[in-house]
Enzyme design. Sequence first.
Site, PDB file in Angstrom:
ATOM      1  N   HIS A 200      -1.248 -43.301 -10.460  1.00 24.13           N
ATOM      2  CA  HIS A 200      -0.851 -44.567  -9.830  1.00 24.13           C
ATOM      3  C   HIS A 200      -2.038 -45.329  -9.226  1.00 24.13           C
ATOM      4  O   HIS A 200      -2.436 -46.353  -9.763  1.00 24.13           O
ATOM      5  CB  HIS A 200       0.250 -44.387  -8.781  1.00 24.13           C
ATOM      6  CG  HIS A 200       1.496 -43.783  -9.305  1.00 24.13           C
ATOM      7  ND1 HIS A 200       2.197 -44.322 -10.367  1.00 24.13           N
ATOM      8  CD2 HIS A 200       2.186 -42.666  -8.940  1.00 24.13           C
ATOM      9  CE1 HIS A 200       3.242 -43.571 -10.634  1.00 24.13           C
ATOM     10  NE2 HIS A 200       3.258 -42.549  -9.776  1.00 24.13           N
ATOM     11  N   ASP A 251       6.185 -41.428 -16.691  1.00 27.77           N
ATOM     12  CA  ASP A 251       6.590 -41.054 -15.336  1.00 27.77           C
ATOM     13  C   ASP A 251       8.078 -40.718 -15.256  1.00 27.77           C
ATOM     14  O   ASP A 251       8.500 -39.673 -15.732  1.00 27.77           O
ATOM     15  CB  ASP A 251       6.189 -42.162 -14.371  1.00 27.77           C
ATOM     16  CG  ASP A 251       6.178 -41.718 -12.916  1.00 27.77           C
ATOM     17  OD1 ASP A 251       6.659 -40.611 -12.624  1.00 27.77           O
ATOM     18  OD2 ASP A 251       5.707 -42.478 -12.054  1.00 27.77           O
TER      19      ASP A 251
END
Length: 338
Positions: A200, A251
Amino acid sequence: MTSTLTLPGFVNAHSHAFQRALRGRAAGTDFWDWREGMLAEADRATPDSVRTAYAGVYREMRAAGFTAVGEFHYLGAAEARAAAEAARDAGIALVLLHVAYERGGLARMRQPSVAAYLDEVEALREEGIDVGVAPHSVRACSRSWLEEIGRYAAREGIVLHVHADEQPREIEECLAEHGCRPIELLARAGCLTERTTVVHATHADDGELDLIASHGASICACPTTEADLGDGFLPALRIRERGVPLCIGSDSNMRIDPLEELREIEGIARRQSGIRGVFGTDALLEMGSAAGGRAIGLAGWSEIEIDLDHCSLAGVAAEHVPAALVAGCAADVVACSR
């Protein structure tokens, strides 16, 4: 006869396969509300349910052009073995990013000590599973755990993946506990090296991005999940300016489409800069394949075939097909993987 173009398979460098079950039904108004529903789903998992559900998710990945996956796994050691079996059944190359969880989360996620965690890693490796270490986050692991895991990764020469700077609250809590930001803590604890992938980095500041660059680490962006959870925008331009390697992950697996992940990265960069073609086709395809392979420490993975007769590519000249893929195609242009 179908005309095809052979390309390297895409590499999904960050997956939580069990979260595929949450698509369209996870409640809450922000990340932290969503997290409660995610933890409830995690608590329902068993080795049998993981084996069945993950095989289905991995087959979806194969159909979409992902031929390798880094599974960021925190459901337990028995479930880790089931995930590896599911990957074998689905025919996808897997690196199990086995998660260290000292505090928070669910009881089933936590190990009683960092030594116990590393024993789990060793056992999985001895069984022939490709494994990387993964301190979940600076929320879930203390500095002492991070230091021990960093030493182990360096000694064994294996990859280390960690969530960092996904949410502002995470940064605030790290500042309160450690007097520094998450990526600064990773660097101080020896967890930031050329084998590290920071997942991220959505809210990383310039100093943290400088640290990632100077240590030769990578960033895994997961734009469709980051959008779904309201995480914010990847600092794409500042990452590019520093030459930090980028790779992609699905994800939460709300969407399974490598082309969409790549398109979102370029779209974010264009909105931030007002300039078209910030990364370029070759660089984006590199992010989707070789950069991901390096991030999860994989030597090789299968190729894919693109269906040149697909309606999304109708009328596109051969020399423009790669650009058309990332600009305007979905994963259904993948004819097969081999």
